[in-house]
Scaffold this active site. Structure first.
Site, PDB file in Angstrom:
ATOM      1  CE  LYS A  98      -4.758   0.201   0.463  1.00 52.22           C
ATOM      2  NZ  LYS A  98      -5.110  -0.772  -0.001  1.00 52.22           N
TER       3      LYS A  98
HETATM    4  N1  GLU Z   1      -7.107   0.077  -2.584  1.00 53.85           N
HETATM    5  C1  GLU Z   1      -8.074  -1.692  -3.488  1.00 53.85           C
HETATM    6  C2  GLU Z   1      -8.052  -2.265  -2.571  1.00 53.85           C
HETATM    7  O1  GLU Z   1      -7.597  -2.265  -1.258  1.00 53.85           O
HETATM    8  C3  GLU Z   1      -6.815  -2.248  -4.648  1.00 53.85           C
HETATM    9  C4  GLU Z   1      -5.996  -2.415  -4.673  1.00 53.85           C
HETATM   10  C5  GLU Z   1      -5.819  -2.666  -5.945  1.00 53.85           C
HETATM   11  O2  GLU Z   1      -6.212  -2.942  -7.076  1.00 53.85           O
HETATM   12  O3  GLU Z   1      -4.245  -3.625  -6.191  1.00 53.85           O
HETATM   13  O4  GLU Z   1      -8.237  -3.383  -2.706  1.00 53.85           O
END
Ligand code: GLU
Length: 418
Positions: free
Chosen positions: A107
C-alpha cells in the site's frame, strides 16, 4: 513499539495474532509473517499555483514478496501515516492470498487532502510521488493501483512518469488506469460489482430476497457509488448514503440514479438535497437489511457493533470493523459478516486481470472480465463458508485463516535465505 505502531497497525496486529493463535503458529514465526519486508518514506515537493513550495510526505509499504510482486493501492488522504499504510499492506496480503492471486500485499499513501489541490498541483504531486518510488517498484516488484483519494487519472500520471523514465511505455507498472491508457474494461466498477455479487450470495444463504431489501451505504466514492448502483440494479432499496460532505436517509428509498448523477458532476454528495439530511454518526445504526461501510477503517467499534440492526454486514472498506467489534459480532450470529478481505477483493482481482492483459498485450471484453471476476469471488466465498462451518468459526476468522495460512505455507516451503 515500532515505527508502525498506531491505532490502525495495532488493529492489524491484534487481528493477526488472533488468527495465528487459531492456526497455532509458533510465537517466533509470527513476526516474519506480520512485519513488512520494506517500508519507503519520501518527501514530495510541489510548486503550488501561487508559487509557494509545499512538501508532502509519502509512503509505500511492501509487505511480502514471497508469492510474486507486491500489489496494492495508493491513498491520498489527510489520515495517511506509515502505520495506516502498513496495516493496509498487511490486509492486502491476506486478501490476495485468499483470492489466489500471485501477489504479496502493498500500500502507498501521501498525507494530503487531495480535494484541496488544483488539478495541476495534483498532477505535480502524483508525478513526484511516482518518481521518488521508481527505484523500489516495477511490474515484477510492486504494482500500484488506486485507493481512497486517487483515481484513473492519477494512475495514468503514475504510468506516464514511470514510462518516461524507462524510455518506453510500461502499462503493467500500475493498474486501475483509464482504458485509453492500457487499462482494462470493468476495473473501475470491479470492487462495487464484487460487493453486490457477494451480498447476493450472502442473501441466498440467509433467505433474504434482494428485491425490496433495504441497504445503507457509508462512503460514496468509487466503491460506495458502484455498490449502490449494483444493488439497486438487483432491486435493493438504498435508504441511506453518506460521504465526507453529506449524509442522507429516507426509509422510503433514495433516488440512486439521481445521486450518481449528482456525485458524478460535483464529485460529492453535498448539495444533493436539503431534505433527508441525517446525522452521519447515527447512519450505521439505522435498521436495514444490508449495511455497507465503504469508507474509512475502524468505523464499527464494539459499541457500534452492539447497535447494528442489519442482517448482512458487507465490508466494502478495508478494516471497517475493530477487533472489539468482532468480539461482539461473534455473539451476534444473526448478522452475516462478509469480511473486508473477501468483500472488496473484486478490485484487486480485476487489477490482476489488467496486469495480465498488459503483460500479454491481449485484451478481453467486459463480459469476460466480469465472468472471471465472479468465478474467483464465488470460489473464495465457498472456501470461506466451508472453513467457517468446518471449524465453527466466524467468517472473518475463516477468511483470514485461509489467507494467512497460504502466506505461511509459501514461506515455509521456500525456506529462509541465506
Ligand atoms: N486499493 C484497492 C484495495 O484496497 C485495490 C488494490 C489493487 O487493485 O491493487 O483493495
Amino acid at each position: 513499539m515500532d515505527i508502525y505502531s498506531g491505532p490502525v497497525f495495532d488493529m492489524a496486529r491484534t487481528q493477526f495474532h488472533r488468527i495465528a493463535d487459531h492456526l497455532e503458529i509458533a510465537t517466533d514465526r509470527r513476526d516474519r509473517l506480520l512485519y513488512p519486508k520494506r517500508a519507503i518514506a519520501v518527501s514530495c515537493p510541489v510548486t503550488r499555483d501561487d508559487g509557494r513550495l509545499t512538501v508532502f510526505q509519502g509512503y509505500r509499504v511492501q509487505h511480502h514478496l514471497t508469492l510474486g510482486p507486491t500489489k496494492g493501492g495508493t491513498r491520498f488522504a489527510p489520515s495517511v501515516d506509515i502505520g495506516e499504510v502498513a496495516a493496509l499492506a498487511v490486509w492486502m496480503s491476506w486478501k490476495c492470498a485468499l483470492a489466489g492471486l500471485p501477489y504479496g500485499g502493498a500500500k502507498g499513501g501521501v498525507t494530503v487532502d487531495p480535494y484541496s489541490l488544483s488539478r495541476r498541483e495534483l498532477e505535480g504531486l502524483s508525478r513526484r510521488y511516482m518518481q521518488e518510488m521508481i527505484p523500489f517498484v516495477g511490474p515484477h516488484t510492486d504494482v500500484m493501483a488506486p485507493d481512497m483519494g486517487t483515481n484513473e487519472q492519477v494512475m495514468a500520471w503514475f504510468m506516464d512518469t514511470y514510462s518516461m523514465y524507462q524510455g518506453r511505455t510500461v502499462t503493467e507498472i500500475v493498474t486501475g488506469k483509464p482504458v485509453s491508457a492500457g487499462g482494462t474494461l470493468g476495473r473501475r466498477e470491479a470492487t462495487g460489482r464484487g460487493v453486490a455479487y457477494l451480498v447476493e450470495r450472502a442473501a441466498e444463504r440467509i433467505g433474504l430476497a434482494m428485491t425490496g431489501a433495504t441497504a445503507i451505504i457509508q462512503g460514496f466514492g468509487n466503491v460506495g457509488s458502484i455498490t449502490a448502483a449494483s444493488l439497486a440494479a438487483r432491486g435493493v432499496r438504498v435508504i441511506g448514503v453518506s460521504d465526507h460532505t453529506a449524509c442522507y436517509f429516507d426509509p422510503r428509498g433514495l433516488d440512486v440514479p439521481a445521486l450518481l448523477a449528482h456525485a458524478g458532476t460535483t464529485g460529492k454528495l453535498a448539495g444533493f438535497s436539503n431534505e433527508m439530511v441525517f446525522d452521519p454518526a447515527e447512519l450505521l445504526a439505522q435498521p436495514c437489511d444490508i449495511l455497507v461501510p465503504a469508507a474509512l477503517e475502524r468505523v464499527i467499534d464494539g459499541a457500534m457493533a452492539a447497535r447494528l440492526q442489519c442482517r448482512v454486514l458487507a465490508e466494502a472498506a478495508n478494516g471497517p470493523t475493530t477487533p472489539d467489534a468482532d468480539t461482539v459480532l461473534e455473539q451476534r450470529r444473526e448478522i452475516f459478516v462478509i469480511p473486508d478481505i473477501l468483500c472488496n477483493a473484486g478490485g484487486v482481482i480485476v487489477s490482476y486481470f489488467e496486469w495480465v492483459q498488459d503483460l500479454q498485450q491481449f485484451f478481453w471484453d467486459e463480459a469476460e472480465v466480469n465472468d472471471r471476476l465472479y468465478r474467483v469471488l464465488q470460489r473464495a466465498f465457498a472456501q470461506v463458508l466451508a472453513r467457517a462451518e468446518r471449524d465453527g468459526i466466524s467468517l472473518r476468522t475463516a477468511a483470514m485463516a485461509i489467507g494467512v495460512a497460504k502466506v505461511r505455507d509459501a514461506k515455509d516451503t521456500r525456506g529462509l535465505f541465506p
